[in-house]
Design a protein around this motif. Structure first.
Motif, short mmCIF file in Angstrom:
data_model
loop_
_atom_site.label_atom_id
_atom_site.label_comp_id
_atom_site.label_asym_id
_atom_site.label_seq_id
_atom_site.Cartn_x
_atom_site.Cartn_y
_atom_site.Cartn_z
N PRO A 138 0.80 -1.23 0.00
CA PRO A 138 0.00 0.00 0.00
C PRO A 138 0.83 1.28 0.00
O PRO A 138 0.71 2.12 0.90
CB PRO A 138 -0.80 -0.13 1.29
N TRP A 139 1.68 1.45 -0.97
CA TRP A 139 2.54 2.62 -1.02
C TRP A 139 2.82 3.03 -2.45
O TRP A 139 2.71 2.26 -3.39
CB TRP A 139 3.87 2.33 -0.31
N HIS A 140 3.16 4.27 -2.58
CA HIS A 140 3.68 4.81 -3.83
C HIS A 140 4.70 5.86 -3.42
O HIS A 140 4.42 6.68 -2.54
CB HIS A 140 2.58 5.46 -4.69
N TYR A 141 5.87 5.82 -4.02
CA TYR A 141 6.94 6.75 -3.67
C TYR A 141 7.09 7.80 -4.77
O TYR A 141 7.17 7.45 -5.95
CB TYR A 141 8.26 6.00 -3.49
N ILE A 142 7.12 9.07 -4.37
CA ILE A 142 7.39 10.16 -5.31
C ILE A 142 8.76 10.72 -4.94
O ILE A 142 8.94 11.26 -3.85
CB ILE A 142 6.33 11.28 -5.23
N VAL A 143 9.72 10.60 -5.85
CA VAL A 143 11.06 11.13 -5.63
C VAL A 143 11.06 12.59 -6.11
O VAL A 143 10.72 12.87 -7.26
CB VAL A 143 12.12 10.31 -6.39
N ILE A 144 11.43 13.47 -5.22
CA ILE A 144 11.49 14.90 -5.53
C ILE A 144 12.96 15.29 -5.55
O ILE A 144 13.56 15.56 -4.50
CB ILE A 144 10.71 15.74 -4.49
N ASP A 145 13.55 15.29 -6.75
CA ASP A 145 14.96 15.60 -6.87
C ASP A 145 15.26 16.78 -7.78
O ASP A 145 16.39 17.26 -7.84
CB ASP A 145 15.77 14.37 -7.28
N ASP A 146 14.25 17.28 -8.47
CA ASP A 146 14.42 18.47 -9.28
C ASP A 146 14.39 19.68 -8.33
O ASP A 146 13.40 19.88 -7.62
CB ASP A 146 13.29 18.57 -10.31
N PRO A 147 15.47 20.48 -8.30
CA PRO A 147 15.54 21.59 -7.35
C PRO A 147 14.36 22.56 -7.41
O PRO A 147 13.88 23.03 -6.38
CB PRO A 147 16.86 22.30 -7.69
N LYS A 148 13.87 22.85 -8.62
CA LYS A 148 12.75 23.78 -8.74
C LYS A 148 11.45 23.17 -8.20
O LYS A 148 10.68 23.85 -7.54
CB LYS A 148 12.58 24.22 -10.20
N VAL A 149 11.22 21.90 -8.50
CA VAL A 149 10.03 21.22 -7.98
C VAL A 149 10.12 21.13 -6.46
O VAL A 149 9.15 21.41 -5.75
CB VAL A 149 9.87 19.82 -8.61
N LYS A 150 11.29 20.78 -5.95
CA LYS A 150 11.49 20.64 -4.50
C LYS A 150 11.27 21.98 -3.81
O LYS A 150 10.60 22.05 -2.78
CB LYS A 150 12.88 20.09 -4.21
N GLU A 151 11.79 23.05 -4.39
CA GLU A 151 11.61 24.38 -3.80
C GLU A 151 10.13 24.76 -3.74
O GLU A 151 9.63 25.22 -2.71
CB GLU A 151 12.40 25.42 -4.60
N ALA A 152 9.42 24.56 -4.83
CA ALA A 152 7.99 24.89 -4.87
C ALA A 152 7.20 24.02 -3.88
O ALA A 152 6.31 24.51 -3.18
CB ALA A 152 7.45 24.71 -6.29
N PHE A 153 7.54 22.73 -3.83
CA PHE A 153 6.87 21.81 -2.91
C PHE A 153 7.10 22.25 -1.47
O PHE A 153 6.15 22.34 -0.67
CB PHE A 153 7.40 20.39 -3.14
N CYS A 154 8.34 22.54 -1.11
CA CYS A 154 8.66 22.93 0.27
C CYS A 154 7.97 24.22 0.67
O CYS A 154 7.55 24.36 1.82
CB CYS A 154 10.17 23.06 0.44
N LYS A 155 7.83 25.16 -0.26
CA LYS A 155 7.12 26.42 0.03
C LYS A 155 5.67 26.15 0.40
O LYS A 155 5.08 26.89 1.17
CB LYS A 155 7.21 27.38 -1.15
N GLU A 156 5.12 25.10 -0.15
CA GLU A 156 3.73 24.75 0.14
C GLU A 156 3.57 24.01 1.46
O GLU A 156 2.69 24.31 2.23
CB GLU A 156 3.15 23.88 -0.99
N VAL A 157 4.42 23.04 1.70
CA VAL A 157 4.17 22.09 2.80
C VAL A 157 4.85 22.44 4.12
O VAL A 157 4.51 21.87 5.16
CB VAL A 157 4.51 20.64 2.39
N PHE A 158 5.82 23.37 4.11
CA PHE A 158 6.54 23.71 5.33
C PHE A 158 6.27 25.15 5.76
O PHE A 158 7.19 25.90 6.11
CB PHE A 158 8.04 23.49 5.17
N THR A 159 5.00 25.55 5.76
CA THR A 159 4.64 26.91 6.17
C THR A 159 3.76 26.85 7.42
O THR A 159 3.25 25.78 7.79
CB THR A 159 3.86 27.62 5.05
N GLY A 160 3.62 28.00 8.06
CA GLY A 160 2.77 28.08 9.26
C GLY A 160 3.30 27.18 10.36
O GLY A 160 4.49 27.19 10.65
N VAL A 161 2.41 26.39 10.95
CA VAL A 161 2.81 25.52 12.05
C VAL A 161 3.79 24.44 11.60
O VAL A 161 4.45 23.82 12.42
CB VAL A 161 1.59 24.85 12.75
#
Length: 180
Positions: free
Chosen positions: A44-67
């Motif tokens: 029951p898993w699926h792995y998404i590898v985030i290794d493109d710097p631009k994709v990683k930067e955009a992703f982190c801006k979304e998921v590591f904000t606020g609390v």
């Protein structure tokens, strides 16, 4: 490396060298993860590898904000791996219901541990990250309904060597033939 040494020496790493991680090493970790056992072989898993710097930067801006900002350190990891849940096949979901246990989460833990142990064996550092905005992560990757990013694993060459964390005494955590 001997398995015992891998288990004894693996640590959560939160500081990484600015050095790319070879795709072959990430794929070796993924292969180890995909070999993990799971309830009713549901995998029951699926792995998404985030290794493109631009994709990683955009992703982190979304998921590591606020609390969730305390996990912002992870944006400096060369690779993030998102673990997407699948609630398992029909027979494992029946088991979930009767046992009141979400076996797909147990299975993901086993699979993720295979990943991080293999990474350590290959000289990589990792850290499990459960503190992220999952709703935004799911929107970012346009996941289908019912899928959830349960956690991330940061991956890179360690820029630190964390000391062992204190462990409970063996006798406090283990008993034979009765609960003590």
């Amino acid at each position: 490396m001997e398995l015992e040494q891998v288990i004894l020496n693996r640590r959560s790493v939160r500081k990484y060298l600015e050095k790319p991680v070879e795709k072959e090493k990430i794929e070796a970790c993924l292969q180890a993860a995909l070999l993990a056992p799971s309830a009713c072989n549901s995998q029951p898993w699926h792995y998404i590898v985030i290794d493109d710097p631009k994709v990683k930067e955009a992703f982190c801006k979304e998921v590591f904000t606020g609390v969730y900002a305390m996990s912002k350190w992870a944006e400096k990891a060369p690779v993030l791996v998102a673990v997407v849940s699948d609630r398992g096949n029909f027979t494992s979901r029946i088991g979930n219901f009767f046992r009141r246990t979400e076996f797909y989460l147990v299975d993901q833990g086993i699979s993720g541990e295979h990943f991080v142990l293999r990474a350590h064996d290959l000289g990589l550092g990792t850290c499990w990250i459960g503190w992220l905005n999952s709703d935004k992560a799911e929107k970012f990757f346009k996941l289908p309904k019912g899928k959830k990013i349960e956690h991330l694993i940061s991956v890179g060459y360690p820029a630190e060597a964390p000391a062992p964390r204190p462990r409970k005494d063996f006798k406090e955590s283990v008993s034979y033939n009765e609960y003590k």
